[in-house]
Scaffold this motif. Structure first.
Motif, PDB file in Angstrom:
ATOM      1  N   MET A 155     -25.347   7.490   8.376  1.00 17.18           N
ATOM      2  CA  MET A 155     -25.035   6.827   7.824  1.00 17.18           C
ATOM      3  C   MET A 155     -24.686   8.034   6.619  1.00 17.18           C
ATOM      4  O   MET A 155     -25.571   8.533   6.590  1.00 17.18           O
ATOM      5  N   PRO A 156     -23.002   8.281   5.001  1.00 16.79           N
ATOM      6  CA  PRO A 156     -23.667   9.001   5.001  1.00 16.79           C
ATOM      7  C   PRO A 156     -24.232   9.322   4.047  1.00 16.79           C
ATOM      8  O   PRO A 156     -24.739   7.927   3.156  1.00 16.79           O
ATOM      9  N   LYS A 157     -24.847   9.973   3.485  1.00 15.23           N
ATOM     10  CA  LYS A 157     -26.013  10.093   2.004  1.00 15.23           C
ATOM     11  C   LYS A 157     -25.574   9.257   0.880  1.00 15.23           C
ATOM     12  O   LYS A 157     -25.817   8.601   0.149  1.00 15.23           O
ATOM     13  N   GLU A 158     -24.120   9.252   1.063  1.00 15.42           N
ATOM     14  CA  GLU A 158     -23.790   8.618  -0.685  1.00 15.42           C
ATOM     15  C   GLU A 158     -23.645   6.877  -0.020  1.00 15.42           C
ATOM     16  O   GLU A 158     -23.708   6.101  -1.229  1.00 15.42           O
ATOM     17  N   ARG A 159     -22.438   6.820   1.233  1.00 17.18           N
ATOM     18  CA  ARG A 159     -22.871   5.323   0.889  1.00 17.18           C
ATOM     19  C   ARG A 159     -23.821   4.560   1.292  1.00 17.18           C
ATOM     20  O   ARG A 159     -23.899   3.218   0.279  1.00 17.18           O
ATOM     21  N   LEU A 160     -24.839   5.327   1.467  1.00 19.89           N
ATOM     22  CA  LEU A 160     -26.450   4.639   2.349  1.00 19.89           C
ATOM     23  C   LEU A 160     -26.692   4.553   0.368  1.00 19.89           C
ATOM     24  O   LEU A 160     -27.349   3.643   0.003  1.00 19.89           O
ATOM     25  N   ALA A 192     -24.950   4.042  -2.587  1.00 19.01           N
ATOM     26  CA  ALA A 192     -24.149   2.912  -3.248  1.00 19.01           C
ATOM     27  C   ALA A 192     -24.725   1.765  -2.315  1.00 19.01           C
ATOM     28  O   ALA A 192     -25.242   0.599  -3.317  1.00 19.01           O
ATOM     29  N   TYR A 193     -25.479   1.289  -1.391  1.00 23.77           N
ATOM     30  CA  TYR A 193     -25.852  -0.161  -0.858  1.00 23.77           C
ATOM     31  C   TYR A 193     -27.085   0.188  -1.529  1.00 23.77           C
ATOM     32  O   TYR A 193     -27.798  -0.801  -2.154  1.00 23.77           O
TER      33      TYR A 193
END
Ligand SMILES: Nc1ncnc2c1ncn2[C@@H]1O[C@H](COP(=O)(O)OP(=O)(O)O)[C@@H](O)[C@H]1O
Ligand SMILES: [Mg+2]
Lengths: 354, 283
Positions: free
Chosen positions: B1-6, B8-9
Motif C-alpha cells: 500500500m502506498p505510504k500516503e494511503r496508509l 490517510a487510513y
C-alpha cells in the motif's frame, strides 16, 4: 442610444484614493477603452458608472439623465463581468433571457430576442445547456449575449477576454469588434491589454494611478503619448527613453548624434523613440545614433535588438535578414518626426516649439 | 500500500473507532433491545408503545412542533442572513449576539422561558403592570395546551434558530457577489435577486439546515420538560419516561427506533426535494 459623461469622479476607499477626480466623456455610439495597469482604478470607475459602487464625489450622466443616485437597473446599462457571472443554476437560454424577464417582456419577444442575441454570439446550439457544461470561451459568449439581448443604451465590459487563452482571445476580439460595429452601442471596455485597446477602441483613455492621463484616438495615443508612462505602457516592446542633458550651444547629443530639442525643464530631459522608428543604417554618418548591440533575437517578422545607447538600454526592431552580431556597434537613424521629449520629473511630454 | 494511503487510513482510524464504539454499537444495541421481549424476538415492544395512551399525542405533538418550528426557523434565519449581508459595520458583532443562544443548553433555555412565563414570571409582571391582565395568570398548565405549545415554539425559536442562521450565513458567503450584481444590472430588484439568485444557489445550505434542524426538532425534550413537565408529551420525552420511570428499556428503545426511522425518512425527503442537479452546481 446615449452618451456617457463622468464628471470629477473621486473614490476613496478608507484612506486610499482610488480615483482622483476623473472626467470622461463618451459620445453616443462611441467605443471607448479604459486602458491601464492592474490597480489603476479601471474597474472602480466602470463600477461607479454602472452604479455598483458609489462615488465619493462627482456625477455620472447617461444620455440626458443624471444617474448618480440611481441603482444599476435604472441606468439603462448592460454589463459583461470579468468572471462572466453567468448564473450557474439557469440554462443558457434563461441566462440570456434574464434581463428581458426582469423587464416583463412577452414570451414571444423573449424568445425572439434571445435567439437573435444567441445567433450573434453563435451559441444557438447551446441554449438548453447549463453553464458548467460550457467551455470558458462559450461562457464568455453567453455573458455577451445576455448583455446584447436587452439592447442596452450603454454596454460596459470589464476585461471580458482576460480569462481566455491567447488564441481564443484574438478570435473573440475580432468578433466583438465586428459585432459592436454593427450594433453601434455606446461602449466602455476595460482592459490592461494594450493590443486589445488599440484593436477595438474609437478612443483610448489611458489610466494611471487613479487618473486619466490621455484620452485620444489609438494612433494618437501610440504616436504622441501624453506622458512617458503612456509611451512605456503602450507598444510591445515599449517606447525607448534615453536620459540626457543639454549640450553647450543648445540641443542634445544622443549616441554621438546632435539633435535640436525643447529646453530641459530641470537640466535633464528624456529622449523618447519607438523601437520601430530606429532604422539601422549600414554606414556611420551625421545624425546617426551609435548603439552597441547586447542581444539579438530573431523573432521571424523582425529582429529584436537590445542595445545600449550612451550606456542606457534600448530596443530596436530591424529587418529579419540583417546580419547583426552581438558586440558590434550599429548606426541608427530616427524616423523623421518620430522623436518625442519628456520631462523626467513630471513624466509629461514636452512639445517641441513649432 | 502506498505510504500516503496508509497515512490517510491511520488518520481516519480514531474517528472510525469513535463512531463504531459510540454510535454504531449503541445503535445496534437499541435495535436488539427494541425487538426483544424477555429474550424472545418479537414486535411486542412496538405494540405496547402504540397502545399507550400517550403515544398518539406524543407523535402528534412532535410532528406539529416540527411543522411549526422548522419552517419558522428557516424563514427567520433566512431573513436574518439577508439582513446581515446588508450590514456593513459591526457585522460580526451582530452575528455573535444572534448566536449567543447556541451556547446555552436546552434545559437552561427551557428554564429561562419558564421564568418568563410562570405565574410570578416577568411577562405576567409586565402585563399586570400595564393592566392587561388581572393578577397573576397561569399560562403554563395542561388546561392551556395551546399556550404550552406556543411557549415551547417560542423557546425553541429563540434557542435554535441561530444554528440555521450560521449554516445559511456560511452558504450565502459562498455565493460570489458578482451573481447578485449581474442580476442587479439586468434589472432585478432586491426581492427578485433573493428569489431568482440567492435562494436557488443557497439550496445546498438550506438542505443541510433543514435536515439538521428537523432531526434536532424530533429530539426536542429538555425544553418541553422544563416548560410543561409532562403536560405536553413528545416522542423523546416518552422514551425517557419509559426508560427511567417505568424501567422498560424495550419500549424506550422502540421509541428510539421510531425516532430514528422518522429522522431517516425526513432526511431522505429533503435530500430528494432539494436535490441540486450536478450540472447546475456553482463552480
Ligand atoms: N472595495 C475596495 N476596498 C478597498 N480598496 C479597493 C476596493 N476596490 C478597489 N480597491 C483598490 O482600488 C484600486 C483600484 O482598483 P481597481 O479599480 O479594481 O483597479 P483595476 O481594475 O484597474 O485593476 C486598487 O488599489 C484596489 O486595491
Ligand atoms: Mg479590474
Amino acid at each position: 442610444m446615449a452618451g456617457i459623461r463622468a464628471e470629477n469622479i473621486r473614490k476613496i476607499f478608507g484612506t486610499y484614493e482610488a480615483l482622483k477626480s476623473v472626467s470622461l466623456e463618451v459620445a453616443d455610439r462611441e467605443f471607448t477603452v479604459l486602458l491601464g495597469p492592474s490597480g489603476c482604478g479601471k474597474t472602480t470607475l466602470l463600477r461607479i458608472i454602472a452604479g455598483l459602487e458609489t462615488q465619493t464625489s462627482g456625477e455620472i450622466r447617461i444620455g440626458d439623465r443624471n444617474v448618480s443616485g440611481l441603482p444599476p437597473r435604472r441606468r439603462g446599462i448592460a454589463m459583461v463581468f470579468q468572471n462572466y457571472a453567468v448564473f450557474p443554476h439557469l440554462t443558457v437560454f434563461e441566462n440570456v433571457a434574464f434581463g428581458l424577464r426582469m423587464k416583463r417582456a412577452t414570451a414571444d419577444e423573449i424568445d425572439r430576442k434571445v435567439r437573435r442575441a444567441a445567433a450573434m454570439m453563435h451559441i444557438e446550439q447551446l441554449l438548453e445547456r447549463y453553464p458548467s457544461q460550457l467551455s470558458g470561451g462559450q461562457r464568455q459568449r453567453v455573458a455577451v449575449a445576455r448583455a446584447l439581448a436587452v439592447e442596452p443604451e450603454v454596454l460596459l465590459m470589464d476585461e471580458p477576454l482576460s480569462n481566455l487563452d491567447a488564441l481564443l482571445r484574438m478570435e473573440m476580439r475580432a468578433e466583438l469588434k465586428g459585432l459592436l460595429q454593427e450594433t453601434r452601442t455606446t461602449t466602455i471596455y476595460v482592459t490592461h491589454d494594450q493590443v486589445e485597446a488599440m484593436s477595438l477602441a474609437d478612443r483610448i483613455a489611458v489610466m494611471h494611478g487613479g487618473r486619466i492621463v490621455q484620452y485620444d484616438r489609438p494612433i494618437r495615443v501610440y504616436q504622441d503619448p501624453a506622458t512617458a508612462f503612456c509611451g512605456g505602457f503602450i507598444g510591445s516592446p515599449p517606447m525607448n527613453f534615453i536620459r540626457t542633458q543639454p549640450v553647450e550651444g543648445g540641443g542634445y547629443r544622443i549616441g554621438g548624434a546632435a539633435f535640436p530639442g525643447p529646453a530641459a525643464p530641470a537640466g535633464e530631459i528624456l529622449f523618447g523613440i519607438r523601437p520601430e522608428d530606429l532604422i539601422v543604417e549600414p554606414e556611420s554618418g551625421p545624425g546617426l545614433i551609435d548603439a552597441e548591440v547586447g542581444v539579438v533575437e530573431p523573432l521571424g517578422p523582425h529582429l529584436l535588438l537590445t542595445v545600449r545607447i550612451d550606456g542606457q538600454p534600448a530596443r530596436v526592431t530591424a529587418a529579419p535578414d540583417l546580419d547583426i552580431r552581438v558586440g558590434e556597434t550599429i548606426h541608427l537613424r530616427p524616423g523623421p518626426g518620430r522623436i518625442r521629449w519628456f520631462d523626467p520629473a513630471t513624466d509629461q511630454a514636452i512639445r517641441e516649439p513649432a | 500500500m502506498p505510504k500516503e494511503r496508509l497515512l490517510a487510513y491511520l488518520l481516519l482510524a480514531p474517528s472510525v473507532l469513535f463512531l463504531l464504539v459510540f454510535f454504531a454499537w449503541p445503535f445496534a444495541e437499541a435495535f436488539i433491545v427494541a425487538l426483544q421481549v424477555r429474550g424472545e424476538w418479537s414486535l411486542g415492544n412496538f405494540a405496547t408503545m402504540a397502545r399507550d395512551i400517550n403515544f398518539a399525542p406524543a407523535l402528534r405533538n412532535t410532528m406539529l412542533l416540527i411543522l411549526v418550528i422548522v419552517p419558522l426557523q428557516v424563514m427567520l434565519a433566512l431573513s436574518m442572513a439577508m439582513l446581515l449581508t446588508r450590514i456593513r459595520r459591526q457585522r460580526d458583532l451582530v452575528l455573535y449576539i444572534w448566536t449567543i443562544p447556541l451556547g446555552i443548553s436546552d434545559l437552561a433555555a427551557g428554564i429561562v422561558w419558564l421564568a418568563l412565563l410562570s405565574e410570578q414570571g416577568y411577562i405576567n409582571t409586565v402585563l399586570d403592570a400595564l393592566g392587561l391582565i388581572e393578577g397573576p395568570t397561569l399560562w403554563l398548565s395542561y388546561e392551556r395546551p395551546v399556550a404550552l405549545f406556543v411557549a415551547v415554539v417560542a423557546a425553541e425559536l429563540w434557542r435554535a434558530t441561530a444554528i440555521v442562521l450560521v449554516i445559511l450565513v456560511a452558504g450565502v458567503q459562498l455565493i460570489p457577489r458578482e451573481y447578485g450584481e449581474a442580476a442587479e444590472v439586468f434589472g432585478a430588484g432586491a426581492w427578485q435577486r433573493f428569489r431568482r439568485i440567492t435562494l436557488p444557489l443557497l439550496k445546498p445550505s438550506l438542505q443541510s439546515a433543514l435536515i439538521l434542524r428537523t432531526i434536532l426538532a424530533l429530539e426536542v425534550f429538555a425544553v418541553v420538560v422544563a416548560i410543561s413537565g409532562r403536560d405536553l408529551t413528545v416522542l423523546m420525552g416518552e422514551a425517557y419516561f419509559w426508560q427511567n420511570d417505568y424501567r422498560d428499556a424495550g419500549v424506550a428503545s422502540a421509541y428510539a427506533v421510531l425516532i430514528l426511522g422518522i429522522s431517516i425518512a425526513c432526511t431522505l425527503f429533503f435530500l430528494r426535494a432539494l436535490r441540486v442537479r450536478e450540472e447546475t452546481e456553482m463552480r
